[in-house]
Design an enzyme around this catalytic site. Structure first.
Site, PDB file in Angstrom:
ATOM      1  N   ALA A  84      -5.753  46.527 -35.746  1.00  0.00           N
ATOM      2  CA  ALA A  84      -5.707  46.930 -37.110  1.00  0.00           C
ATOM      3  C   ALA A  84      -4.516  46.533 -37.703  1.00  0.00           C
ATOM      4  O   ALA A  84      -3.495  45.938 -37.106  1.00  0.00           O
ATOM      5  CB  ALA A  84      -5.808  48.468 -36.970  1.00  0.00           C
ATOM      6  N   ASP A 127      -4.528  60.187 -38.574  1.00  0.00           N
ATOM      7  CA  ASP A 127      -4.420  61.411 -39.315  1.00  0.00           C
ATOM      8  C   ASP A 127      -4.520  61.250 -40.810  1.00  0.00           C
ATOM      9  O   ASP A 127      -4.637  62.180 -41.691  1.00  0.00           O
ATOM     10  CB  ASP A 127      -3.273  62.609 -39.102  1.00  0.00           C
ATOM     11  N   TYR A 151      -4.664  51.396 -46.705  1.00  0.00           N
ATOM     12  CA  TYR A 151      -4.417  51.422 -45.100  1.00  0.00           C
ATOM     13  C   TYR A 151      -5.548  52.860 -44.754  1.00  0.00           C
ATOM     14  O   TYR A 151      -6.276  52.489 -44.063  1.00  0.00           O
ATOM     15  CB  TYR A 151      -2.887  51.483 -44.496  1.00  0.00           C
ATOM     16  N   LYS A 155      -8.928  52.807 -42.796  1.00  0.00           N
ATOM     17  CA  LYS A 155      -9.381  53.685 -41.554  1.00  0.00           C
ATOM     18  C   LYS A 155     -10.387  54.613 -41.756  1.00  0.00           C
ATOM     19  O   LYS A 155     -11.186  54.599 -40.989  1.00  0.00           O
ATOM     20  CB  LYS A 155      -8.268  54.254 -40.962  1.00  0.00           C
ATOM     21  N   ASN A 181       3.276  58.059 -34.549  1.00  0.00           N
ATOM     22  CA  ASN A 181       3.497  57.813 -33.305  1.00  0.00           C
ATOM     23  C   ASN A 181       4.955  57.329 -33.143  1.00  0.00           C
ATOM     24  O   ASN A 181       5.274  56.566 -34.224  1.00  0.00           O
ATOM     25  CB  ASN A 181       2.454  56.459 -32.556  1.00  0.00           C
ATOM     26  N   ASN A 250      11.354  63.608 -43.219  1.00  0.00           N
ATOM     27  CA  ASN A 250      11.814  62.320 -42.900  1.00  0.00           C
ATOM     28  C   ASN A 250      13.585  62.445 -42.810  1.00  0.00           C
ATOM     29  O   ASN A 250      13.943  61.779 -41.997  1.00  0.00           O
ATOM     30  CB  ASN A 250      11.446  61.192 -43.879  1.00  0.00           C
TER      31      ASN A 250
HETATM   32  P1  NAD Z   1       0.566  47.369 -34.480  1.00  0.00           P
HETATM   33  O1  NAD Z   1       0.499  47.186 -35.885  1.00  0.00           O
HETATM   34  O2  NAD Z   1       1.764  47.526 -33.553  1.00  0.00           O
HETATM   35  O3  NAD Z   1      -0.424  46.489 -33.668  1.00  0.00           O
HETATM   36  C1  NAD Z   1      -1.812  46.105 -33.968  1.00  0.00           C
HETATM   37  C2  NAD Z   1      -2.220  44.997 -33.076  1.00  0.00           C
HETATM   38  O4  NAD Z   1      -3.353  44.600 -33.607  1.00  0.00           O
HETATM   39  C3  NAD Z   1      -1.260  43.785 -33.058  1.00  0.00           C
HETATM   40  O5  NAD Z   1      -0.993  43.416 -31.543  1.00  0.00           O
HETATM   41  C4  NAD Z   1      -2.050  42.656 -33.759  1.00  0.00           C
HETATM   42  O6  NAD Z   1      -1.876  41.375 -33.307  1.00  0.00           O
HETATM   43  C5  NAD Z   1      -3.515  43.173 -33.377  1.00  0.00           C
HETATM   44  N1  NAD Z   1      -4.479  42.800 -34.514  1.00  0.00           N
HETATM   45  C6  NAD Z   1      -4.392  42.724 -35.896  1.00  0.00           C
HETATM   46  N2  NAD Z   1      -5.373  42.148 -36.552  1.00  0.00           N
HETATM   47  C7  NAD Z   1      -6.110  41.981 -35.559  1.00  0.00           C
HETATM   48  C8  NAD Z   1      -7.399  41.219 -35.357  1.00  0.00           C
HETATM   49  N3  NAD Z   1      -8.159  40.796 -36.637  1.00  0.00           N
HETATM   50  N4  NAD Z   1      -7.773  40.839 -34.227  1.00  0.00           N
HETATM   51  C9  NAD Z   1      -7.323  41.177 -33.218  1.00  0.00           C
HETATM   52  N5  NAD Z   1      -6.176  41.596 -33.081  1.00  0.00           N
HETATM   53  C10 NAD Z   1      -5.378  42.099 -34.260  1.00  0.00           C
HETATM   54  O7  NAD Z   1      -0.156  48.955 -34.716  1.00  0.00           O
HETATM   55  P2  NAD Z   1      -0.134  50.305 -33.698  1.00  0.00           P
HETATM   56  O8  NAD Z   1       0.898  50.988 -34.175  1.00  0.00           O
HETATM   57  O9  NAD Z   1      -0.117  49.964 -32.376  1.00  0.00           O
HETATM   58  O10 NAD Z   1      -1.682  50.964 -34.121  1.00  0.00           O
HETATM   59  C11 NAD Z   1      -2.564  50.748 -33.220  1.00  0.00           C
HETATM   60  C12 NAD Z   1      -3.685  51.685 -33.773  1.00  0.00           C
HETATM   61  O11 NAD Z   1      -3.562  52.974 -33.727  1.00  0.00           O
HETATM   62  C13 NAD Z   1      -4.091  51.013 -35.244  1.00  0.00           C
HETATM   63  O12 NAD Z   1      -5.721  51.258 -35.281  1.00  0.00           O
HETATM   64  C14 NAD Z   1      -3.670  52.165 -36.207  1.00  0.00           C
HETATM   65  O13 NAD Z   1      -4.449  52.425 -37.342  1.00  0.00           O
HETATM   66  C15 NAD Z   1      -3.929  53.485 -35.114  1.00  0.00           C
HETATM   67  N6  NAD Z   1      -2.753  54.304 -35.197  1.00  0.00           N
HETATM   68  C16 NAD Z   1      -1.377  54.126 -35.330  1.00  0.00           C
HETATM   69  C17 NAD Z   1      -0.341  55.285 -35.488  1.00  0.00           C
HETATM   70  C18 NAD Z   1       1.236  54.955 -35.619  1.00  0.00           C
HETATM   71  O14 NAD Z   1       1.832  55.776 -35.802  1.00  0.00           O
HETATM   72  N7  NAD Z   1       1.457  53.764 -35.283  1.00  0.00           N
HETATM   73  C19 NAD Z   1      -0.795  56.574 -35.755  1.00  0.00           C
HETATM   74  C20 NAD Z   1      -2.355  56.821 -35.677  1.00  0.00           C
HETATM   75  C21 NAD Z   1      -3.160  55.800 -35.335  1.00  0.00           C
HETATM   76  P1  TYD Z   2       5.642  55.152 -41.874  1.00  0.00           P
HETATM   77  O1  TYD Z   2       6.356  54.920 -40.442  1.00  0.00           O
HETATM   78  O2  TYD Z   2       5.626  54.035 -42.658  1.00  0.00           O
HETATM   79  O3  TYD Z   2       4.368  55.826 -41.564  1.00  0.00           O
HETATM   80  P2  TYD Z   2       3.195  56.390 -42.609  1.00  0.00           P
HETATM   81  O4  TYD Z   2       3.690  56.219 -43.769  1.00  0.00           O
HETATM   82  O5  TYD Z   2       2.141  55.799 -41.842  1.00  0.00           O
HETATM   83  O6  TYD Z   2       3.267  58.131 -42.208  1.00  0.00           O
HETATM   84  O7  TYD Z   2       6.580  56.249 -42.790  1.00  0.00           O
HETATM   85  C1  TYD Z   2       6.801  57.705 -42.237  1.00  0.00           C
HETATM   86  C2  TYD Z   2       7.431  58.305 -43.287  1.00  0.00           C
HETATM   87  O8  TYD Z   2       8.648  57.737 -43.501  1.00  0.00           O
HETATM   88  C3  TYD Z   2       6.662  58.344 -44.733  1.00  0.00           C
HETATM   89  O9  TYD Z   2       7.006  59.350 -45.582  1.00  0.00           O
HETATM   90  C4  TYD Z   2       7.572  57.124 -45.442  1.00  0.00           C
HETATM   91  C5  TYD Z   2       8.851  57.214 -44.918  1.00  0.00           C
HETATM   92  N1  TYD Z   2       9.574  56.051 -44.959  1.00  0.00           N
HETATM   93  C6  TYD Z   2      10.922  55.947 -45.596  1.00  0.00           C
HETATM   94  O10 TYD Z   2      11.272  56.800 -46.024  1.00  0.00           O
HETATM   95  N2  TYD Z   2      11.583  54.896 -45.485  1.00  0.00           N
HETATM   96  C7  TYD Z   2      11.290  53.639 -44.979  1.00  0.00           C
HETATM   97  O11 TYD Z   2      11.886  52.476 -44.921  1.00  0.00           O
HETATM   98  C8  TYD Z   2      10.034  53.777 -44.199  1.00  0.00           C
HETATM   99  C9  TYD Z   2       9.359  52.632 -43.603  1.00  0.00           C
HETATM  100  C10 TYD Z   2       8.989  54.972 -44.156  1.00  0.00           C
END
Ligand code: NAD
Ligand code: TYD
Length: 337
Positions: A84, A127, A151, A155, A181, A250
């Site tokens: 993603a 979420d 975004y 999703k 995460n 935050n």
């Molecule tokens: P990330 O941005 O760290 O990693 C995304 C990965 O997807 C990268 O390795 C990228 O190269 C690959 N990618 C992007 N576009 C692609 C494509 N078209 N084809 C193949 N690969 C592609 O993301 P993450 O934080 O590891 O998140 C992974 C999943 O979990 C996502 O679907 C995200 O929506 C979901 N998610 C993330 C969080 C969070 O807090 N990070 C929380 C809930 C759900």
């Molecule tokens: P983020 O890690 O981008 O996750 P999400 O928006 O998907 O929850 O941001 C977490 C929270 O932190 C969100 O309320 C936005 C805030 N934030 C800042 O205040 N400063 C920053 O530079 C970033 C990246 C996020």
């Protein structure tokens, strides 16, 4: 058991691959399909690169011919779709790639899985699809979807598409929705790694708006254990929320990580708020706990300590991911704010 993991070079996908390849025998075989965007990094998988049970395929989930041939040839038992564009701020600056990968990519994978009758398809979601949740409520899986950013809208759309394949084609699809995460190897565009890496360099920590927005923090390995539990014990056609049950503002998160790295609170710098900024995320994970027996194991205190230790011990990883494209993104998102 053969897994096709997409987006396995990213933060959560790489943690998932490291986790399942550390399972006791019989180990699964893992194929990792990743486009290696700015967020994909094979360094995250250095510990498994030589494992005979692991293979990397460089490619795009939107490439129908590639995806169809891969699934047809390899016949995975499970597809876990992590791939993603995963960042809200980038989706605001540039929404097109977000819809391309998150929606068209998911559609491409679903079509190939349908053609080859893949026995299980787990779509990893968030979420954020529920939008901002008023106190004192927590979203369960039946909550209305009110995504607020490109975004989260992409999703939500891909979740609904995946679930429609269960309803229409009886494809064994499961959707998981996790809270925020954090942990090692997270790209320093998201709150916790950005703040840790800036603090380590004594740079300002940009706090959006009043900093009182609430997120529910989930340690990445707990998330990955939940996904494994859902693959093993989840029911097709179902949605499973996966939260850390640890709600913090935050400001509170940043205060704690500043304490952990031994830097002053004066580094915090209020900046203009994010447009459409969701005030509060809150999840009920009662269903996944009841149906699979999973529960989070890592407290926020322990998880933050592990995360800070990892970033402090890996300056070269941080320096490499912050070179090049990161600098122009940082300028674009933060300059003049
Ligand atoms: P990330 O941005 O760290 O990693 C995304 C990965 O997807 C990268 O390795 C990228 O190269 C690959 N990618 C992007 N576009 C692609 C494509 N078209 N084809 C193949 N690969 C592609 O993301 P993450 O934080 O590891 O998140 C992974 C999943 O979990 C996502 O679907 C995200 O929506 C979901 N998610 C993330 C969080 C969070 O807090 N990070 C929380 C809930 C759900
Ligand atoms: P983020 O890690 O981008 O996750 P999400 O928006 O998907 O929850 O941001 C977490 C929270 O932190 C969100 O309320 C936005 C805030 N934030 C800042 O205040 N400063 C920053 O530079 C970033 C990246 C996020």
């Amino acid at each position: 058991m053969k897994f096709l993991v997409t987006g396995g070079a990213g933060f959560i996908g790489s943690a998932f691959i490291r986790l399942v390849l550390s399972d006791p025998p019989p180990k699964p075989y893992v194929l990792n399909l990743d486009k290696l965007t700015y967020a994909g990094n094979l360094e995250n998988l250095a510990s498994v690169a030589g494992d005979p049970c692991y293979r990397f395929i460089h490619g795009d989930i939107c490439d129908g011919a590639l995806v169809n041939a891969l699934i047809g040839d390899e016949k995975p038992d499970v597809i876990v779709n992590f791939a993603a564009e995963s960042h809200v701020d980038r989706s605001i600056l540039s929404p097109a790639p977000v819809f391309e990968t998150n929606l068209r990519g998911t559609f491409t994978l679903l079509e190939a899985a349908r053609a080859h009758q893949t026995p299980r398809f787990v779509h990893i979601s968030t979420d954020e699809v529920y939008g901002s949740i008023e106190l004192p409520y927590q979203a369960n899986e039946d909550f209305p979807l009110r995504p607020a950013s490109p975004y989260s809208a992409s999703k939500a759309a891909s979740d609904l598409l995946a679930l429609s394949y269960f309803i229409t084609y009886r494809m064994p699809v499961i959707v998981t929705r996790a809270s925020n995460n954090y942990g090692p190897y997270q790209f320093p565009e998201k709150l916790i790694p950005l703040m840790i890496s800036n603090a380590l360099e004594s740079k300002p920590l940009p706090i959006y708006g009043d900093g009182m927005h609430i997120r529910d923090w989930l340690y990445v390995d707990d998330h990955c254990r939940a996904i494994r539990a859902v693959i093993e014990r989840g029911r097709p056609g179902e949605i499973y929320n996966i939260g850390g049950n640890r709600a913090l503002t935050n400001i509170e998160v940043v205060r704690r990580l500043l304490q952990a790295v031994g830097k002053p609170e004066s580094l915090m710098k209020p900046v203009a708020d994010r447009p459409g900024h969701d005030r509060r995320y809150a999840l009920s994970s009662e269903k996944v706990m009841r149906e699979t027996g999973w529960h989070p194991q890592v407290s926020f205190e322990e998880g933050l300590k592990r995360t800070v230790d990892w970033y402090q011990s890996n300056p070269a990883w941080i320096a490499r991911v912050k070179s090049g494209e990161y600098q122009s993104y940082y300028q674009q998102n933060y300059a003049g704010r």
